[in-house]
Scaffold this motif. Structure first.
Motif: not given
Length: 371
Positions: A294, A296, A309, A311, A328
């Protein structure tokens, strides 16, 4: 003016000069050369100091960008005016324009030069109205636009003007009478006060288009997203595959990828299924985004690999960073070139890591100083 060190953009400038930091996956200096070309300016010169070979290699003689480009290497920095002074012979006997190599703008240079010539002054400064004058050096002028003074980052209640100096100038050759050759000289701090002291008329011109000083991390992020959102007149590279989604040549996006505009994906990228791309988002050339990752509201430069997976939100990654699976990278984190982020790592909000760092699962740097 392309000789600056870009210290406020560090660690992004650890291996990259300020004019080469990408806006929409292209160096900011490339956008400026395109601007010169659009306004019929066919000859340009750049002073160099920090990572000069990268600038020379990328731009060459300028012909690919529609200009005849030459360079001067400053072994010791000469300042904004001193750097320009090295090109006295090239600039000749006519009006010339000086533009900061790290500013993003779509200024109407044709109108600016025309206004400068109408005033008959020795110099004209492009100025932009700002909401908070305390963040800038501001220009004070009379009813005719003649410059009468300056204030450096005045408190809001003391500001005599809300017009900041954009570092874009039009000059007549006589300006060099106020610039000693071969020494450090700054336009704003040295030359303009001399003009005021000698009562030499020079003027300011309001820039109505876009301008932003790509001088720190937050302004760099803002400039990229403003460009992606169409707030500045730049060409977005690649082809538009759906409204406000652009991809470069050779990029593959597998089925099952969620894309929420605006998004720019560079050339030669691979986006695997189940990945999520949530704009505003800019991904450089040659990047790999693995299954379920992800991304963003963030920016990654060329050659970044984002593991499955993982982020990444609100962060900026330099070139050839590797983020391993299920890591992350949090809001406002900035990671320098060729850094390795371990699997399951948690990079804290606002973290800064130098180029070639190794970030462990605990989010701490193993082999370089966290900054």
């Amino acid at each position: 003016m392309a000789a600056g060190l870009g210290t406020r953009l560090y660690p992004l400038t650890g291996r990259t000069s300020k004019p080469m930091v990408p806006i929409l996956n292209r160096p900011v200096m490339e956008h400026l050369l395109n601007l010169l070309h659009r306004h019929g300016i066919g000859e340009a010169a750049a002073n160099l100091h920090y990572h000069p070979d990268k600038i020379r290699t990328y731009f060459g003689d300028g012909s690919a960008f529609g200009v005849d480009l030459r360079y001067n290497l400053e072994r010791e920095l000469l300042g904004t005016a001193g750097g320009s002074s090295a090109f006295r012979a090239f600039l000749g006997s006519g009006t010339f324009v000086v533009v900061s190599g790290d500013g993003l703008t779509d200024i109407d240079l044709t109108a600016f030069v025309a206004a400068h010539r109408r005033t008959g002054g020795i110099a004209s400064l492009a100025v932009k109205e700002v909401d908070d004058p305390s963040l800038y050096g501001v220009v004070v002028h009379d009813a005719s636009g003649r410059v009468t003074g300056f204030q450096e980052k005045p408190d809001a209640g003391d500001a005599l003007s809300d017009l900041c100096n954009c570092g874009i100038y039009a000059f007549e050759p006589e300006i060099f009478d106020y610039v000693p050759a071969g020494v450090f000289v700054d336009w704003a701090k040295d030359v303009f006060p001399l003009l005021l002291a000698d009562d030499v008329p020079f003027y300011c011109w309001r820039l109505e288009g876009y301008w932003n000083d790509v001088g720190n991390i937050e302004q760099y992020r803002l400039s990229n997203f403003d460009a992606l959102l169409g707030r500045v007149a730049l060409d977005v590279p690649g082809r538009q595959i759906q409204p406000r989604v652009w991809i470069g040549q050779g990029t593959q996006i597998e089925s099952g990828v969620r894309v929420e505009p605006p998004v720019l994906i560079g050339a030669g990228c691979l986006v695997e299924s189940e990945a999520e791309l949530i704009g505003p988002l800019i991904v450089g050339d040659g990047c790999v985004i693995e299954r379920g990752a992800v991304l963003e509201g963030m920016i990654s430069w060329d050659g970044v690999k984002t593991g499955r997976n993982s982020h990444l939100a609100g962060s900026i990654l330099g070139r050839h960073v590797v983020v391993h699976h299920e890591a992350v990278v949090s809001e406002d984190a900035v990671i320098g070139d060729r850094t390795d982020v371990a699997a399951h790592a948690l990079v804290a909000p606002g973290a800064r890591f130098e180029p070639r760092s190794s970030i462990g699962p605990d989010g701490c740097c193993r082999n370089a100083e966290r900054i």
